[in-house]
Scaffold this motif. Structure first.
Motif, PDB file in Angstrom:
ATOM      1  N   LEU A 377     -32.303 -11.632 -36.775  1.00  0.00           N
ATOM      2  CA  LEU A 377     -32.187 -11.349 -35.340  1.00  0.00           C
ATOM      3  C   LEU A 377     -30.830 -10.736 -35.017  1.00  0.00           C
ATOM      4  CD1 LEU A 377     -33.283 -11.531 -32.472  1.00  0.00           C
ATOM      5  CD2 LEU A 377     -32.436 -13.881 -32.350  1.00  0.00           C
ATOM      6  N   VAL A 378     -29.784 -11.302 -35.583  1.00  0.00           N
ATOM      7  CA  VAL A 378     -28.447 -10.792 -35.293  1.00  0.00           C
ATOM      8  C   VAL A 378     -28.264  -9.391 -35.849  1.00  0.00           C
ATOM      9  CG1 VAL A 378     -25.985 -11.125 -35.749  1.00  0.00           C
ATOM     10  CG2 VAL A 378     -27.400 -13.073 -35.115  1.00  0.00           C
ATOM     11  N   VAL A 379     -28.655  -9.196 -37.105  1.00  0.00           N
ATOM     12  CA  VAL A 379     -28.477  -7.887 -37.733  1.00  0.00           C
ATOM     13  C   VAL A 379     -29.344  -6.832 -37.062  1.00  0.00           C
ATOM     14  CG1 VAL A 379     -28.724  -6.607 -39.881  1.00  0.00           C
ATOM     15  CG2 VAL A 379     -27.767  -8.911 -39.919  1.00  0.00           C
ATOM     16  N   GLY A 380     -30.531  -7.225 -36.639  1.00  0.00           N
ATOM     17  CA  GLY A 380     -31.421  -6.251 -36.009  1.00  0.00           C
ATOM     18  C   GLY A 380     -31.010  -5.898 -34.601  1.00  0.00           C
ATOM     19  N   ALA A 381     -30.371  -6.842 -33.861  1.00  0.00           N
ATOM     20  CA  ALA A 381     -30.036  -6.588 -32.453  1.00  0.00           C
ATOM     21  C   ALA A 381     -28.622  -6.072 -32.280  1.00  0.00           C
ATOM     22  CB  ALA A 381     -30.220  -7.875 -31.641  1.00  0.00           C
ATOM     23  N   VAL A 382     -27.746  -6.436 -33.185  1.00  0.00           N
ATOM     24  CA  VAL A 382     -26.333  -6.090 -33.020  1.00  0.00           C
ATOM     25  C   VAL A 382     -25.937  -5.128 -34.126  1.00  0.00           C
ATOM     26  CG1 VAL A 382     -23.994  -6.982 -32.875  1.00  0.00           C
ATOM     27  CG2 VAL A 382     -25.892  -8.348 -31.991  1.00  0.00           C
ATOM     28  N   SER A 412     -29.020  -5.866 -27.475  1.00  0.00           N
ATOM     29  CA  SER A 412     -28.872  -4.570 -28.144  1.00  0.00           C
ATOM     30  C   SER A 412     -27.461  -4.059 -27.875  1.00  0.00           C
ATOM     31  CB  SER A 412     -29.906  -3.562 -27.626  1.00  0.00           C
ATOM     32  OG  SER A 412     -29.701  -2.288 -28.206  1.00  0.00           O
ATOM     33  N   VAL A 413     -26.621  -4.136 -28.924  1.00  0.00           N
ATOM     34  CA  VAL A 413     -25.231  -3.690 -28.794  1.00  0.00           C
ATOM     35  C   VAL A 413     -24.984  -2.640 -29.869  1.00  0.00           C
ATOM     36  CG1 VAL A 413     -22.807  -4.346 -28.784  1.00  0.00           C
ATOM     37  CG2 VAL A 413     -24.531  -5.958 -27.930  1.00  0.00           C
ATOM     38  N   PRO A 414     -24.959  -1.340 -29.511  1.00  0.00           N
ATOM     39  CA  PRO A 414     -24.711  -0.297 -30.516  1.00  0.00           C
ATOM     40  C   PRO A 414     -23.311  -0.406 -31.105  1.00  0.00           C
ATOM     41  CG  PRO A 414     -25.683   0.622 -28.512  1.00  0.00           C
ATOM     42  CD  PRO A 414     -25.285  -0.786 -28.198  1.00  0.00           C
ATOM     43  N   GLU A 415     -23.107   0.239 -32.216  1.00  0.00           N
ATOM     44  CA  GLU A 415     -21.833   0.188 -32.924  1.00  0.00           C
ATOM     45  C   GLU A 415     -20.821   1.157 -32.308  1.00  0.00           C
ATOM     46  OE1 GLU A 415     -20.038   0.898 -37.462  1.00  0.00           O
ATOM     47  OE2 GLU A 415     -22.198   1.100 -37.052  1.00  0.00           O
ATOM     48  N   GLY A 416     -19.559   0.744 -32.294  1.00  0.00           N
ATOM     49  CA  GLY A 416     -18.464   1.629 -31.920  1.00  0.00           C
ATOM     50  C   GLY A 416     -18.230   1.801 -30.439  1.00  0.00           C
TER      51      GLY A 416
END
Length: 546
Positions: A377-382, A412-416
């Motif tokens: 869940l964490v890896v998929g959403a964040v 949902s938190v995109p990178e950067g």
């Protein structure tokens, strides 16, 4: 002895005293000379006015006009002229004919001799005023005409006072001038002594060169030290702030002479620095920095001069400490998980040795599935790796304390989108406070993290913001405590032995303000998370693809 005789090595007080005396003496000498010259000029003019008045009075006397028409005018004019001379304290009264023949004179032997001096203007009906050297020496004299009843000039009258008499009268005024000068010099010297004594106390007997050298060294030291240094007067106004202090406090160009609470500093910081108590290694927050503050009173020989404040920038250190605490928590959680994994592995092996293979498989599958669900869940959403690692670490830490950390499925938190350090500061401190609050309740003990990107309307238009929200099942906050939650020093913890209470949420608020974001807190949330709800909105600097 040579050092004492060298004026350059005298103290500033003695140099000022000597200079004042010299200036006063020069002024008095110049003033005395000017007064003497003015007195001499005034005496000369008053003498001319006096002899002119006496001459006119004698010329207007009927006896003089009548005597000038007699065969022997001297018989009448000599006694009359001498009487006038004695009564008016003049040196000579000479009555003469139009041909210069004297009919009177203080020296009777000169009667009948011609008058020495200018008479042309008087013969024409005018007046002669002059300084002239006659038989009695230099004198101030006046010559006026004697007119008959018909208006014709029938004779002349000359009255004079010798320059020696004028000088003697003027000399009588010199002692008064000297006395006034001496009194003025004495008063000036007394005043100069008072000024010199006061200046000596204020400069501590130092000379100009020593004062200049001391100022240069002190100024160089103040601007070279790495710590911020602020000097306050007894009224709490800024007297001095070195370069580092102006940088740390973001002081403007008009800081001097103003109070700390007038410079836009946070109220808790201004209150602690302007109070009368001593402050040692206190953590204070400004809009952009975490500062370690020390305050001590400044005294000199029992006299209160104000206060000395030193400032050290701990912004980076505090951020690194937060990251270190997160890493330490993650390490502790991994160590605990390793211990638990060993216990579970022993349980699985024991079940297999007992011939209960199916139960061993079910036990291992359930434990693996529970751990994998959170990870997936964490890896998929964040997508942000720092945030994902932080959440996994905090989940393990919460599990150790009997609290379940949940990640909202809609997260949902995109990178950067945000700086990694700000993410650790905001989310790490919010989760720590939420876990503490949830752990203090009987149960269920849960904490939920949610994150998403949304559009917000601002003055510049529409911009994207990252929303980070943490909810818990703790006791919640009252309206009053919710309003003070992000104030430096506020904390729900009661253990005074633990340092740093009241700093975590203050750092969250500081980070939000530094990034032009906002922080909101609700004292109570909705089921199944009835505790406090913290929401942080931070604008992003890149375009977000959806």
């Amino acid at each position: 002895m040579r050092r004492r005789m060298d004026p350059r090595r005298w103290s500033l007080a003695w140099q000022v005293f000597t200079l004042q005396l010299v200036v006063v003496a020069v002024v008095l000498l110049a003033g005395g000379a000017a007064a003497y010259l003015q007195a001499r000029q005034s005496s000369q003019e008053s003498t001319r006015s006096r002899v002119l008045a006496v001459a006119r009075a004698v010329a207007a006397t009927p006896e003089v006009r009548a005597a000038l028409t007699t065969p022997d005018p001297s018989t009448v004019l000599q006694p009359l002229a001498e009487q006038v001379r004695r009564d008016t304290a003049t040196d000579f009264v000479v009555v003469m004919g139009t041909d210069r023949t004297r009919y009177s004179h203080p020296n009777p032997s000169l009667i009948g001799q011609p008058f020495i001096g200018h008479i042309d203007a008087a013969l024409a009906g005018g007046v002669v005023l002059e300084t002239y050297t006659g038989t009695l020496g230099p004198s101030e004299r006046a010559v006026v005409p004697v007119r008959s009843d018909a208006g014709t000039v029938v004779g002349l009258v000359s009255v004079g006072v010798s320059r020696g008499t004028v000088s003697r009268a003027l000399a009588q005024q010199v002692p008064r001038l000297l006395g006034a000068g001496a009194v003025a010099l004495s008063l000036a010297a007394f005043g100069a002594v008072l000024v010199a004594r006061r200046l000596r106390r204020q400069t501590h007997g130092l000379g100009p060169a020593e004062l200049g050298r001391m100022y240069e060294f002190y100024d160089a030291v103040l601007h070279a030290v790495r710590e911020g240094l602020v000097l306050l007067d007894p009224h709490g106004r800024l007297v001095l702030a070195n370069d580092e202090a102006r940088r740390l406090l973001d002081l403007g160009p008009d800081w001097e002479g103003r109070r700390l609470d007038e410079l836009g500093l946070p109220a808790p910081m201004a209150a602690s620095l302007t109070g009368g108590s001593t402050v040692e290694d206190a953590i204070q927050l400004t809009a952009n920095r975490v500062l370690v503050v020390n305050r001590a009173p400044a005294r000199w020989k029992g006299r209160e001069l104000g206060a000395v404040v030193t400032l050290r920038d701990h912004t980076d250190l505090q951020a690194l400490t937060g990251e270190l605490n997160s890493a330490r928590g993650l390490a502790e959680a991994l160590r605990s998980q390793a211990h638990e994994a060993a216990n579970r592995l022993h349980s699985v092996i024991s079940l297999i040795e007992l011939g209960r293979t199916d139960q061993a498989l079910d036990f291992a599958t359930v434990e693996l599935a529970a751990a994998q669900r959170l990870t997936d869940l964490v890896v998929g959403a964040v997508d942000e790796p720092v945030l994902a690692a932080l959440l996994l670490g905090k989940a393990a830490e919460a599990n150790e304390r009997g609290v379940e950390l949940e990640v909202d499925a809609a997260t949902s938190v995109p990178e950067g989108l945000l700086p990694a350090r700000d993410v650790v500061t905001v989310v790490g401190n919010l989760l720590d406070n939420a876990i503490d609050a949830a752990a203090s309740t009987p149960g269920p003990r849960r904490v939920r993290f949610s994150g998403w990107v949304e559009d917000a309307r601002t003055e510049g238009g529409i911009e994207s913001v990252v929303v980070l929200q943490v909810s818990d099942t703790g006791p919640g906050l009252s309206d009053e405590t919710a309003a003070r939650a992000f104030t430096r020093g506020w904390s729900t913890k009661t253990d005074q032995r633990l340092a740093g209470h009241g700093l975590g949420l203050a750092l969250v608020g500081q980070t939000a303000r530094r990034n032009n974001g906002t922080v909101e807190v609700r004292g109570t949330g909705e089921a199944p998370y009835p505790g406090a709800v913290f929401t942080v909105r931070l604008p992003v600097a890149v375009e977000v693809a959806r």
